[in-house]
Design an enzyme around this catalytic site. Structure first.
Site, mmCIF file in Angstrom:
data_model
loop_
_atom_site.group_PDB
_atom_site.id
_atom_site.type_symbol
_atom_site.label_atom_id
_atom_site.label_comp_id
_atom_site.label_asym_id
_atom_site.label_seq_id
_atom_site.Cartn_x
_atom_site.Cartn_y
_atom_site.Cartn_z
ATOM 1 N N GLU A 52 -18.510 31.951 8.810
ATOM 2 C CA GLU A 52 -19.511 31.029 9.272
ATOM 3 C C GLU A 52 -20.041 30.569 8.130
ATOM 4 O OE1 GLU A 52 -23.795 31.165 11.226
ATOM 5 O OE2 GLU A 52 -22.517 32.288 12.631
ATOM 6 N N CYS B 211 -29.045 28.674 9.732
ATOM 7 C CA CYS B 211 -27.821 28.192 9.879
ATOM 8 C C CYS B 211 -27.747 26.940 10.842
ATOM 9 C CB CYS B 211 -26.767 29.177 10.190
ATOM 10 S SG CYS B 211 -26.418 30.546 8.812
#
Length: 455
Positions: free
Chosen positions: A232, A266
């Site tokens: 990720e 994020c």
């Protein structure tokens, strides 16, 4: 801050610039020994009953709960994350450990329908040794997911926390390791060189949350070694503000997405597309929201990162963008940066093309929803996106068209527990959380059992 001469990391408090601590960087020999211990422990841990592995994870979750305030305070000192936000991350991590402790024993395979005189089934098993490389912006919550899923499915782990919060990362991992057999969870301190050694080493999975550049390097390593990559990485998440929504509410959503944790999430909002019919009231409300966020914004993680954020802003201003508020490096100690609203942004600007990862809200006014969606889709990343719209046809078109792992309609943060998504393009690959992460950490074997022919 890494000192190449002393081979140690000096951790500075981003609020004051004062030294928090010094952490020695693991040598290549120490990393190899950690990998060897994890490999040696892998067979025994894989054979440990699933219920026992789950019980160990439950015990670890209790230990983390007892140390929650300690971990949050450590996180605040190392990264500047406000204590309450840091404590929320610890609580999320505890919940994740408990979730995987419950899910691990019921992670199952399936039987197949073959011939009458044979038995066929598919069974999941651990992959072996997992290298887990975790970030600084939510060190406990993210590590809890990757470590919890890897351990409960029978893998052993070598874990390197981010060099920007090594004290918090190590303390959290030590709380887990205290409830595990020797070698099952190895912890290494270090910078990117240590992470690179692990990614290229004798491991079966590399699980990484962090920058796109590092993720791409890991993917190349995994292509050479055959290890599985679970990544990720960075995002450039768009927010579309459609005609017909309340501009004040839209501005509050945009500010939350862009400024929470000083933009160091994020799935922070990185670029905003606003319908021209709503531009004036939306921008006025967003500027007011930025002023309100000024009072509760923590610092960026360090001055190096602040230079990166400010570089995006100054490049945009030089190319014709304008600030409605913010955009200047403040005087004083620490690595603070003000909530910043930019207008006149174009698709060519880095602030619209790349991940800024700071409290910056670059706004591009577009003529209609279709233009907003077209520009939002055109991107090298694929992490998440948000659409604020009263038009359900637009919502339907958006979630189908946006090439990202997560689409949020009328809520910049949120979602049911247990959801999992696959990032795309430069944002990574594989399920990084949710029940599906158990599948990433296991491999499936097909077994056919038949009786020998009778004599």
């Amino acid at each position: 801050m890494t000192d190449v001469l002393t081979r140690e990391i000096t951790v500075l408090d981003p609020r004051t610039g004062e030294t928090v601590g010094h952490v020695p960087i693991a040598t290549p020999q120490e990393a190899e020994r950690a990998l060897g211990r994890a490999r040696a422990a892998a067979v025994g841990w894989a054979r440990t009953p699933a219920a026992e592995r789950a019980a160990a994870l439950h015990a670890a979750a209790s230990a983390v709960r007892d140390a929650a305030d300690e971990l949050a305070a450590s996180n605040e000192r190392e990264t500047g994350k406000p204590f309450d936000d840091a404590r929320g991350g610890v609580d999320a991590g505890i919940g994740t450990l408990v979730q995987y402790a419950e899910l691990g024993p019921v992670h199952r395979g399936r039987t197949l329908h073959g011939s009458w005189d044979a038995t066929d089934f598919m069974v999941p098993g651990p992959r072996g040794v997992v290298a887990v490389l975790t970030p600084w912006n939510d060190p406990v919550a993210v590590a809890a997911g990757l470590l919890g899923a890897a351990l409960v499915t029978g893998n052993t782990v070598v874990h390197k926390p981010s060099e920007r919060c090594p004290l918090t990362g190590r303390r959290f991992a030590e709380l887990l390791a205290a409830h595990l057999p020797e070698g099952v969870l190895e912890i290494l301190d270090g910078d990117g060189s240590v992470g690179a050694q692990l990614a290229a080493g004798d491991v079966d999975v590399v699980a990484h949350v962090g920058s796109t550049a590092t993720g791409r390097a890991i993917a190349l390593d995994c292509a050479r070694t055959g290890a599985k990559a679970v990544l990720e990485n960075g995002g450039n998440d768009p927010l579309i503000v459609d005609e017909g929504v309340d501009p004040a509410w839209a501005a509050s959503q945009a500010a939350l997405g862009a400024f929470a944790n000083a933009g160091q999430i994020c799935v922070s909002v990185e670029r905003i597309y606003c319908h021209a019919a709503l531009a004036d009231p939306f921008l006025a409300a967003l500027t007011a929201e930025a002023a309100a966020w000024q009072e509760r914004l923590g610092p960026l993680v360090d001055r190096r990162h602040r230079d990166h954020v400010h570089g995006h802003v100054t490049e945009a201003l030089a190319a014709g963008a304008r600030t409605l508020t913010g955009g200047e490096v403040p005087d004083g100690q620490g690595s603070y940066y003000p909530p910043t609203v930019l207008i006149g942004c174009t698709p060519q600007m880095r602030v619209m093309r790349e991940e800024t990862f700071g409290p910056v809200a670059p706004v591009r006014v577009v003529p209609d929803f279709d233009a907003a969606l077209l520009e939002a889709v055109h991107d090298d990343y694929g992490l998440a996106a948000t659409v604020l719209t009263p038009d359900m046809a637009h919502a339907q078109a958006a979630w189908r068209a946006l090439p990202v792992g997560t689409v949020k309609i009328n809520n910049v943060f949120g979602g049911a527990p247990g959801g999992a998504a696959q990032p795309r393009r430069g944002s990574g690959s594989g399920f990084g959380y949710g029940p599906e992460l158990l599948d990433e950490m296991t491999t499936t074997k097909v077994v056919h059992v038949a009786a020998p022919p009778s004599r």
